[in-house]
Design an enzyme around this catalytic site. Structure first.
Site, PDB file in Angstrom:
ATOM      1  N   GLU A 199      -5.927  -4.764   8.267  1.00 46.65           N
ATOM      2  CA  GLU A 199      -4.959  -3.701   8.532  1.00 46.65           C
ATOM      3  C   GLU A 199      -4.621  -3.655  10.012  1.00 46.65           C
ATOM      4  O   GLU A 199      -5.406  -4.071  10.863  1.00 46.65           O
ATOM      5  CB  GLU A 199      -5.537  -2.343   8.109  1.00 46.65           C
ATOM      6  CG  GLU A 199      -5.730  -2.175   6.620  1.00 46.65           C
ATOM      7  CD  GLU A 199      -6.248  -0.787   6.282  1.00 46.65           C
ATOM      8  OE1 GLU A 199      -5.617  -0.124   5.442  1.00 46.65           O
ATOM      9  OE2 GLU A 199      -7.268  -0.371   6.851  1.00 46.65           O
ATOM     10  N   GLU A 210      -7.892   2.223  -3.714  1.00 51.27           N
ATOM     11  CA  GLU A 210      -8.589   2.065  -2.443  1.00 51.27           C
ATOM     12  C   GLU A 210      -9.578   3.220  -2.246  1.00 51.27           C
ATOM     13  O   GLU A 210      -9.203   4.393  -2.296  1.00 51.27           O
ATOM     14  CB  GLU A 210      -7.598   2.031  -1.281  1.00 51.27           C
ATOM     15  CG  GLU A 210      -6.720   0.781  -1.272  1.00 51.27           C
ATOM     16  CD  GLU A 210      -5.961   0.616   0.037  1.00 51.27           C
ATOM     17  OE1 GLU A 210      -6.231   1.433   0.965  1.00 51.27           O
ATOM     18  OE2 GLU A 210      -5.138  -0.287   0.152  1.00 51.27           O
ATOM     19  N   ASN A 242      -4.518   5.008  -2.263  1.00 53.55           N
ATOM     20  CA  ASN A 242      -5.717   5.628  -1.696  1.00 53.55           C
ATOM     21  C   ASN A 242      -6.201   6.784  -2.591  1.00 53.55           C
ATOM     22  O   ASN A 242      -5.404   7.628  -3.019  1.00 53.55           O
ATOM     23  CB  ASN A 242      -5.439   6.162  -0.293  1.00 53.55           C
ATOM     24  CG  ASN A 242      -5.274   5.035   0.719  1.00 53.55           C
ATOM     25  OD1 ASN A 242      -6.246   4.455   1.179  1.00 53.55           O
ATOM     26  ND2 ASN A 242      -4.027   4.718   1.045  1.00 53.55           N
ATOM     27  N   ASP A 260     -11.549   0.433   1.588  1.00 55.37           N
ATOM     28  CA  ASP A 260     -10.709   0.703   2.749  1.00 55.37           C
ATOM     29  C   ASP A 260     -11.577   1.004   3.960  1.00 55.37           C
ATOM     30  O   ASP A 260     -12.680   1.537   3.841  1.00 55.37           O
ATOM     31  CB  ASP A 260      -9.796   1.892   2.416  1.00 55.37           C
ATOM     32  CG  ASP A 260      -8.681   2.035   3.431  1.00 55.37           C
ATOM     33  OD1 ASP A 260      -8.409   1.075   4.164  1.00 55.37           O
ATOM     34  OD2 ASP A 260      -8.059   3.119   3.461  1.00 55.37           O
ATOM     35  N   GLU A 266       0.858  -1.192   0.000  1.00 53.92           N
ATOM     36  CA  GLU A 266       0.000   0.000   0.000  1.00 53.92           C
ATOM     37  C   GLU A 266       0.887   1.233   0.000  1.00 53.92           C
ATOM     38  O   GLU A 266       1.811   1.345   0.830  1.00 53.92           O
ATOM     39  CB  GLU A 266      -0.914   0.030   1.224  1.00 53.92           C
ATOM     40  CG  GLU A 266      -1.823   1.259   1.241  1.00 53.92           C
ATOM     41  CD  GLU A 266      -2.732   1.323   2.460  1.00 53.92           C
ATOM     42  OE1 GLU A 266      -3.524   2.293   2.566  1.00 53.92           O
ATOM     43  OE2 GLU A 266      -2.641   0.411   3.314  1.00 53.92           O
TER      44      GLU A 266
END
Length: 844
Positions: free
Chosen positions: A800, A712, A680, A742, A620
């Protein structure tokens, strides 16, 4: 040697070399010409009187007086011209010949008037008249010349003498002919009179000065005297000019006045005939004029009367014109009581100064209806009082328009409260009148929490109704003397000026009042048959000094209400200087973000995603900001600021390109190929119209395999506009790019919408991982549910924030096979992350 001959001419034996040489004074020459023109103008003036005379005797008298006036004028012109002649010897004049010389001038004037006053002016009449007129003027001149007494012999050059007579005749004919010739060309009668008079005056003067040019003065030993009374040049000339000019001016004035009298007499009968008709017509016109035409009178004894009033007085005051003439009191009583004294005073002021009367006032009829009137009149004083003549118009529509404009300028159209402009003006006026030693004041801002929700769910009509009811409740609850207003969409203001002068006591009272006000405004509102409850946030600033500023106080209250809303709403907050510091820090953060973008202070860190079998399947990309002075700044600090200021679009563009560029490098490394890059995406970036094409451009620019790029999205992002989000996701998935949800499980209704969203991966938020492993079994039930739903829909699952082996084992037991967290690796730069992945793969 004495010379008594009237005319004597030069001969071949005359010695002209010894003759006196004279010159003319130009000022007197011009004066003589002006006198000649005035004499001609007098004759033309008498022509009108002769033509208009009703009786022969009157015509004869006008003919005689005109001839005498013109003859004297011509005679005066001659002697004025003689006075202009300057010789080197003394010149005197015989009184007898001087007086006799006026007779030919008068005879010439008689001929002139006879010609110009004739009904028809033929060429023969003009020619004969010109000859006689020229001859008369010539006789007058040479007789007048013979009156000269000087020490010289007066001789005439024969040729020039003859020329003078010829000039006199020709110019006289021209003077008589020019008027009938121009009569058909010029329409302006006054201009015609002036031109004719100028030509006639030039004819008279030209003969004189040509004749003067024919005269030669040869010196002798003794003056040419005879037994007659002799006057010196100055005495005789001055008296002649003064008398002649005076007679000429008096005659001209008499003619002009007579013309006016005749004209007035001629028009009197017509005026009398039209008087009644005009009065009737005036009444008809006045009745049709959009207003009241009137004459108003104030006698010295204080009584009011209306000698005249048009029919509109009935409409304006409810009184007929006849009644108004008899008694003016009902009209005064019709004036609105609040305006009556000012009305009377304006009349008295106008009467005292005799200045125009101009006044606006209201009248009220028997039904209570009110209309605005505007009066205009000019005063005129006589022996017993003052009269005004003027008109009165209805200005009710104008007043209504002015009130409407005032309403638009200073009032809120929806609630009727003061608007921002008026509130600022009122606050500034309050501060200018404020006495800080006796009291304190406050600016209170009221903001409706979640006002957008009622607009979105119930419609704008319901929202408007809520605003009106809040305004009414605020005005009802406001202390006496305070001022209410609406500043914006859902923001209201209350100006309070009756607080104690001691700040601690004022702040305490204000705090209690704000709490009561919030409670009152939170009571349910009846809207559309339903009851609606809404909380409010209050912010207020207190002042008790004379140096406060209206804009500054409003700004302080706005900062306070923003502080209350940031705290979650449904609260109140008083402004404190510390709030300024927070705002300054926020501003500094915004400026620092702008510089960070320009100076490329951002960098990407990467955190691996590891399976329970020891495979590294992806990373990520995480944004990091290292400020040169402040050091590392947390994304939780600067990302919200970037989103609110719109800078997140530029930052997101940079992050996407950097991540794709790094993914391209890793795809060329045999040990790293096949790793997925998760990026993201912010809500603002995702909903940009060009976002789909931006993703497509990155794939093409970096030659990426699309399935290794994972975007995400948070569930709050996609649920903001579900249909649009699904459509955009489908377009991007057609490019081969994958999506990850997410922070799953932290939103509102994620589970019910998950089936519609084309996600490839679900990430379990670290909050559930951490809580479930520390004795919160309910949170772990949610984890089990998320795992089960993801497996049902065939989505990859990533947990996560995995930091301990216990958390990893619990997740594995629940069916989650992929993990991301400090248990494996912290976020690190690209080179360090690549090295970690390679070492991890070797050890597993």
């Amino acid at each position: 040697m004495s010379r008594t001959m009237l005319l004597a001419f030069t001969s071949d034996t005359t010695n002209l070399s010894v003759a006196y040489h004279g010159h003319h004074a130009m000022a007197l020459v011009l004066l003589s010409l002006l006198i000649a023109i005035l004499a001609a103008y007098t004759s033309f003036s008498h022509r009108h009187l002769m033509q208009g005379a009703a009786k022969p005797v009157s015509r004869y008298l006008w003919h005689t007086s005109g001839a005498i006036a013109m003859g004297l004028g011509v005679w005066a012109m001659h002697f004025t011209g003689m006075m202009s002649l300057q010789l080197p010897v003394d010149v005197n004049y015989r009184l007898d010949l001087t007086l006799i010389s006026v007779l030919p001038a008068i005879i010439a004037a008689v001929v002139t008037l006879n010609v110009v006053a004739a009904p028809q002016q033929s060429a023969g009449r003009i020619l004969v008249g010109g000859v006689l007129m020229g001859a008369g003027i010539g006789c007058m001149h040479y007789i007048g010349m013979a009156a000269m007494v000087l020490q010289a012999e007066r001789l005439y050059v024969p040729e020039i003498f003859a020329l003078s007579i010829l000039v006199a005749v020709l110019m006289a004919v021209l003077a008589l002919a020019v008027r009938p010739w121009l009569n058909n060309i010029l329409r302006n009668k006054l201009l015609l009179e002036i031109i004719s008079s100028v030509v006639m005056g030039m004819a008279i003067a030209s003969m004189h000065y040509v004749a003067m040019h024919a005269t030669v003065f040869v010196p002798t030993l003794s003056p040419n005297t005879i037994s007659s009374i002799v006057l010196n040049k100055a005495t005789l000339g001055t008296l002649a000019v003064v008398v002649a000019v005076a007679i000429l001016l008096l005659a001209t004035v008499a003619v002009i006045m007579r013309q006016r009298v005749s004209s007035a007499e001629h028009n009197t009968d017509k005026a009398n005939e039209h008087a009644k008709m005009l009065a009737i017509r005036l009444q008809r016109i006045a009745s049709r004029v959009p207003g009241l035409v009137y004459e108003f009178r104030l006698d010295d004894n204080g009584s009011f009367t209306f000698p005249y009033a048009s029919d509109a007085i009935q409409d304006y005051y409810g009184v007929s014109p006849e009644q108004a003439q008899l008694d003016a009191m009902p009209i005064m009583l019709a004036i609105h009581p609040d305006d009556r004294d000012a009305m009377r005073q304006s009349i008295y002021d106008s009467a005292q100064s005799l200045s125009p009367w101009h006044h606006e006032y209201r009248v009220q009829n028997a039904n209570g209806d009110i209309r605005w009137l505007l009066g205009n009149a000019m005063p005129e004083r006589d022996e017993t009082g003052v009269s005004w003549s003027g008109f009165i118009t209805d200005i009710s529509q104008r007043k209504a328009t002015e009130q409407h404009i005032y309403q638009l300028a200073f009032f809120d159209g929806l609630t009727g409260l003061f608007n921002r402009r008026k509130i600022q003006q009122c606050l500034q006026d309050l501060l200018e009148q404020f006495d800080g030693e006796a009291q304190s004041g406050s600016v209170i801002l009221v903001d409706i929490d979640d006002f957008k929700r009622i607009n979105d769910t119930q419609g704008h009509k319901a929202g408007d109704e809520l605003l009106k009811q809040v305004a009414a409740r605020l005005a009802q609850f406001a202390p006496v003397g305070s001022i209410c207003g609406r500043l914006g969409s859902d923001e209201f203001v209350l100006l309070v000026n009756s607080l104690p002068s001691q700040l601690p006591l004022a702040e305490q009272q204000l705090k209690e009042f704000a709490a009561e006000l919030r409670k009152a405004l939170q009571q349910p509102y009846a809207i559309g048959g339903h009851y609606y409850s809404s909380s409010v946030s209050l912010g207020y600033s207190v002042f008790n000094n004379l140096h406060a500023n209206a804009d500054e106080l409003l700004k302080q209250a706005d900062i306070a209400v923003s502080h209350a809303k940031t705290a979650g709403g449904n609260s109140q907050s008083m402004f404190a200087p510390q709030m300024y510091q927070n705002i300054q820090q926020r501003f500094n953060m915004e400026q620092a973000l702008v510089n960070a973008i320009e100076q490329q202070q951002f960098s990407l860190y990467y955190q691996p995603q590891v399976t329970d079998t020891g495979r590294v399947i992806g990373v990520e990309a995480l944004l990091r900001w290292f400020h040169p002075d402040l050091g590392a700044i947390s994304p939780a600090t600067f990302i919200p600021v970037a989103e609110e200021t719109g800078l997140i679009e530029d930052i997101g563009f940079w992050v996407l390109h950097q991540a794709c560029q790094q993914l391209q490098k890793w795809q060329t490394d045999p040990q790293l190929v096949g790793i997925t890059m998760s990026v993201n995406i912010s809500a603002q970036q995702f909903y940009l119209p060009e976002f789909v094409s931006l993703v497509e451009q990155c794939l093409r620019q970096y030659n990426l395999t699309p399935e290794y790029l994972m975007l995400e999205l948070t569930e709050s992002l996609v649920l903001a506009d579900l249909d649009d989000a699904v459509a955009r996701m489908q377009q991007i998935k057609q490019l081969g790019v994958k999506f990850s949800m997410d922070d799953f499980g932290t939103g509102y209704s994620s589970l019910s919408y998950l089936s519609r969203l084309p996600f490839d991966e679900v990430k379990i938020d670290q909050y559930f991982v951490r809580s479930g492993s520390t004795g919160q079994p309910r949170d772990w039930v949610i984890v089990d549910a998320i795992v089960g739903i993801a497996n049902t829909y065939g989505m990859k699952l990533v947990a996560e924030g995995v930091e301990t082996h216990e958390q990893q084992q619990l997740l594995q037991q629940s069916g989650c096979r992929c993990y991301q967290g400090y248990l494996y690796a912290k976020p690190a730069p690209a080179a360090d992350t690549a090295q970690w992945i390679k070492q991890y793969l070797l050890s597993h």
